[in-house]
Design an enzyme around this catalytic site. Structure first.
Site, PDB file in Angstrom:
ATOM      1  N   GLY A 213      20.366 -21.231  29.016  1.00 19.66           N
ATOM      2  CA  GLY A 213      19.732 -20.532  30.120  1.00 19.66           C
ATOM      3  C   GLY A 213      19.106 -21.431  31.161  1.00 19.66           C
ATOM      4  N   LYS A 214      19.535 -22.686  31.215  1.00 18.09           N
ATOM      5  CA  LYS A 214      18.955 -23.633  32.169  1.00 18.09           C
ATOM      6  C   LYS A 214      19.879 -23.827  33.364  1.00 18.09           C
ATOM      7  CE  LYS A 214      16.265 -25.893  28.572  1.00 18.09           C
ATOM      8  NZ  LYS A 214      15.945 -27.132  27.836  1.00 18.09           N
TER       9      LYS A 214
ATOM     10  N   ASP B  97      -9.917 -19.318  28.435  1.00 18.73           N
ATOM     11  CA  ASP B  97     -10.371 -17.948  28.690  1.00 18.73           C
ATOM     12  C   ASP B  97      -9.695 -16.963  27.741  1.00 18.73           C
ATOM     13  OD1 ASP B  97     -11.492 -15.733  30.452  1.00 18.73           O
ATOM     14  OD2 ASP B  97      -9.353 -15.326  30.561  1.00 18.73           O
TER      15      ASP B  97
ATOM     16  N   TRP C 176      17.433 -19.503  55.225  1.00 18.30           N
ATOM     17  CA  TRP C 176      17.410 -18.440  54.234  1.00 18.30           C
ATOM     18  C   TRP C 176      18.816 -17.975  53.877  1.00 18.30           C
ATOM     19  CZ3 TRP C 176      12.867 -17.510  51.831  1.00 18.30           C
ATOM     20  CH2 TRP C 176      11.727 -18.036  52.472  1.00 18.30           C
TER      21      TRP C 176
ATOM     22  N   GLU D 255     -13.622 -19.267  24.746  1.00 17.65           N
ATOM     23  CA  GLU D 255     -14.364 -18.040  25.028  1.00 17.65           C
ATOM     24  C   GLU D 255     -13.994 -17.037  23.931  1.00 17.65           C
ATOM     25  OE1 GLU D 255     -14.968 -14.738  28.557  1.00 17.65           O
ATOM     26  OE2 GLU D 255     -12.979 -15.278  27.841  1.00 17.65           O
TER      27      GLU D 255
ATOM     28  N   LEU E 191       6.240 -22.181  24.882  1.00 21.30           N
ATOM     29  CA  LEU E 191       5.417 -23.305  24.420  1.00 21.30           C
ATOM     30  C   LEU E 191       5.593 -24.506  25.338  1.00 21.30           C
ATOM     31  CD1 LEU E 191       5.913 -23.187  20.538  1.00 21.30           C
ATOM     32  CD2 LEU E 191       3.933 -22.413  21.858  1.00 21.30           C
ATOM     33  N   ARG E 192       6.823 -24.787  25.754  1.00 17.38           N
ATOM     34  CA  ARG E 192       7.061 -25.900  26.666  1.00 17.38           C
ATOM     35  C   ARG E 192       6.268 -25.705  27.966  1.00 17.38           C
ATOM     36  NH1 ARG E 192      11.504 -29.179  27.115  1.00 17.38           N
ATOM     37  NH2 ARG E 192      12.863 -27.718  25.995  1.00 17.38           N
TER      38      ARG E 192
END
Length: 675
Positions: A98-99, A334, A85, A389, A312-313
């Site tokens: 942002g990757k 759902d 840790w 649904e 979306l990815r």
């Protein structure tokens, strides 16, 4: 603004849509714009297979590559028991857009740097504050016994389950068994994937169902949410077993030719921060809307921003993941009503007609996401099925995307179970409105397929009752044994349970759904362990032991359920087109209709039986009894001779060219087949 290629076909099906062509074309134009954006991101195939890149992945040389999208973060580090840790030993490297990436070389012995079963998290630092989070792409989430906080378990066993059986073709008639793994044992416990596969799937197959709709698979920390507060979208719930155990379940279904659907929740997400997707990068936005649009006040959950390319990815890759990794054959989406309206359907009566569907309350972002999802799924996997649904009746929801629809194959006929519960709660048998019942069963959009059901999990939850329990209530505890007298309440309950189910299946849609246990009239309600019931599992189970006990009357309802499925499998009435209802008589309480070459006749009258009752039929011939709810094997009174043929008379009746004379006992459902 693009015009859908087959819009004229949609307008021919529904002339009311002529006035809303502009809005349909506008939505389709937005859909096309998003397809272009996806193409600019490498194309649909690469875009939807991002699960192969994002998250942590062991490479052929046993190195580990990791990728995350965490735009607001200042620092990312991989921590766990593999590095004691240590928040500084394994940092991610920040890249464009942002990757963040990380690469771990193998150990000296050539094994992966992170052993199988290791506990890991990601330390995300934003605005100087660091929180331990779970990767949005994590595939296996478990919970230590000493805490309620979930963590990611690095899942990399030396041997993985390999699917042995081919996927079945999409059934022409879907007969769906809605199942929940956890409650599928008679014992008060959380059942397992393997036990469901070995013990429950053979039952489903024997009953004649050709599809399973599996609930609560996407990981959800709160068991009592029924799987609808998803915390980890790529993780199969570990409370039921390992990912390989779920593969075993799907493979077992496929071995019996059973098509398997996943209940997928892309309408919202759990608001949990520590073990969910919420505030993943330390901000309230990221995958969600950062303003009030990002919060569902009634469900107390987070709402996706479908305009974000990374959202979306994530979601489209999620759909592909469940198909390619686990072999699912389709999805039941759902909460579609909540998605497609800014009001989320709250306090809406949906009585405003067509302007309501195409006005300002309709959420273009959500509608377009569903178009993209269905467009992708049906092009990539031609045998796939998607079910919505949706309660508002949004036009074209179940029409192809190239017509301007949202592309679903089916929608749930959600008004039907509400109707039955309302009747059973508030109306005496003598006052049933036969015309109203038939109207509700037939009231669906022309050209759009519906899944009919008399009751589902919603009607089974604590606070409500199953149909069997509404009908028979406490007498089920004392008088369901064949060693006890047949009381009037049990007699009525058995009769109406069979009639309600067949009438719904025969008239209510183009597919059929049953919730686990209701096939044999499961008593009581469904209640998950919680503080309010002292964490009891007593009601979070399905008592299959009741139907297995030959001395109990549950066997009669179970046999009836199997017989309905068998006759549908033989004749295919669900996919044979709509029924023709020739007779609805309020005083007699009689309904008659033809569908799929069969004649259905129902007598709901509580006391009156009718000899030589005239029923109109279109085709001449001899009509033989194919299904009789009054037969002894179904717990009836055997008032009909099963082998008697009824020759039609060439005299028109009830707008049909011929007629037959039938004996129709009270509270009986009959199906005749012409020979």
């Amino acid at each position: 603004m693009a015009r859908p290629p087959a819009l004229d076909n949609l307008l021919r099906l529904d002339g009311y849509l002529w006035d809303f062509q502009h809005e349909i074309c506008r939505r389709y134009g937005v859909f096309q714009e998003y397809l272009k954006k996806i193409e600019e991101c490498g194309g649909m195939d690469a875009f939807t297979s991002s699960y192969r890149e994002y998250g942590l992945h062991v490479q052929p040389d046993n190195s580990i590559h990791g990728l995350e999208w965490c735009p607001a973060a200042e620092k990312l580090a991989l921590v766990g028991d593999f590095n004691s840790w240590n928040w500084d030993s394994h940092p991610y490297e920040k890249g464009e857009f942002g990757k963040w990436t990380i690469n771990l070389t193998p150990k000296e012995d050539g094994s992966p740097a992170i052993p199988h079963g290791s506990i890991i998290k990601i330390a995300v630092t934003t605005n100087g504050s660091t929180k331990l989070k779970l990767s949005p792409w994590a595939t296996y989430i478990t919970r230590p016994k000493e805490t309620y906080v979930y963590h990611q378990e690095f899942y990399n066993p030396s041997e993985r389950y390999v699917m042995k059986h081919a996927k079945p073709a999409r059934p022409a008639s879907l007969r769906i068994y809605e199942g929940h793994v956890g409650i599928s044992s008679p014992e008060p416990k959380v059942n397992s994937y393997r036990a469901f596969a070995d013990d429950v799937i053979p039952r489903i197959h024997k009953q004649g169902y050709n599809a399973i709709q599996l609930m609560a698979i996407m990981e959800h920390v709160y068991y009592a949410s029924f799987g609808y507060q998803v915390t980890n979208f790529f993780a199969a719930s570990s409370r039921f077993g390992t990912p390989d155990d779920l593969k075993y379940l799907v493979d077992k279904a496929h071995s019996l030719g059973i098509y398997i659907l996943l209940d997928v929740v892309h309408s919202h997400a759990s608001k949990n921060v520590e073990d969910g997707l919420n505030e993943w990068d330390g901000t309230p936005g990221n995958y969600f809307h950062s303003n009030s649009r990002g919060f569902h006040s009634l469900w107390d959950s987070r709402l996706f921003d479908y305009t974000q390319i990374e959202t979306l990815r994530f979601l489209l890759s999620n759909l592909r993941w469940w198909v390619e990794e686990y072999g699912f054959d389709g999805f039941r989406f759902d909460g579609v009503t909540s998605m497609i309206y800014h009001s989320h359907g709250m306090n809406d009566d949906f009585g405003g007609g067509y302007p309501m569907y195409f006005g300002l309350n309709a959420d273009t972002d959500s509608l377009v996401y569903l178009m993209i999802a269905n467009h992708y799924l049906h092009n990539k996997f031609p045998q796939i099925t998607t079910i919505a649904e949706e309660v508002s009746g949004m036009p074209a929801l179940c029409r192809p995307v190239d017509e301007g629809g949202q592309g679903f194959d089916y929608r749930l006929a959600m008004a039907i179970p509400d109707m039955w519960i309302k009747i059973l709660k508030h109306t005496s048998d003598e006052d049933w409105k036969i015309n109203d019942v038939v109207f509700t069963l037939e009231n669906r959009r022309y050209g759009e397929m519906h899944v009919a059901y008399a009751e589902s999990h919603d009607q089974a939850l604590v606070g409500d009752k199953s149909i069997a329990f509404w009908l028979m209530d406490k007498e089920m505890y004392d008088f369901m044994s064949t060693m006890t007298p047949m009381t009037p309440i049990i007699d009525r309950g058995l009769a109406l349970h069979k009639m309600i189910r067949l009438l719904t299946m025969g008239l209510g849609g183009e597919a059929w759904l049953n919730f686990i246990g209701n096939e044999f009239g499961h008593p009581e309600w469904l209640d998950f362990p919680r503080i309010g019931n002292n964490e009891s599992y007593h009601y979070a189970r399905r008592q299959f032991n009741l139907v297995d006990d030959d001395i109990l009357r549950y066997k009669f309802l179970n046999r009836w359920d199997a017989a309905m499925n068998a006759l549908e499998a033989k004749t295919g009435w669900l996919h044979s087109g709509p029924a023709y209802v020739s007779w609805k008589h309020e005083g007699d309480k009689v309904v008659a209709f033809e569908r799929g070459g069969l004649l259905f006749v129902f007598n709901f009258h509580p006391t009156k039986s009718f000899p030589d009752y005239t029923i109109g039929v279109e085709e001449p011939g001899t009509y033989h009894l194919a299904l009789d709810s009054d037969a002894e094997q179904f717990g009836g009174h055997s008032r009909l001779a099963g082998d008697e043929g009824h020759q039609s008379i060439p005299e028109g009746y009830a707008n049909r060219r011929n007629r037959v004379m039938l004996y129709i006992p009270c509270r009986t459902a009959l199906v005749f087949q012409r020979k």
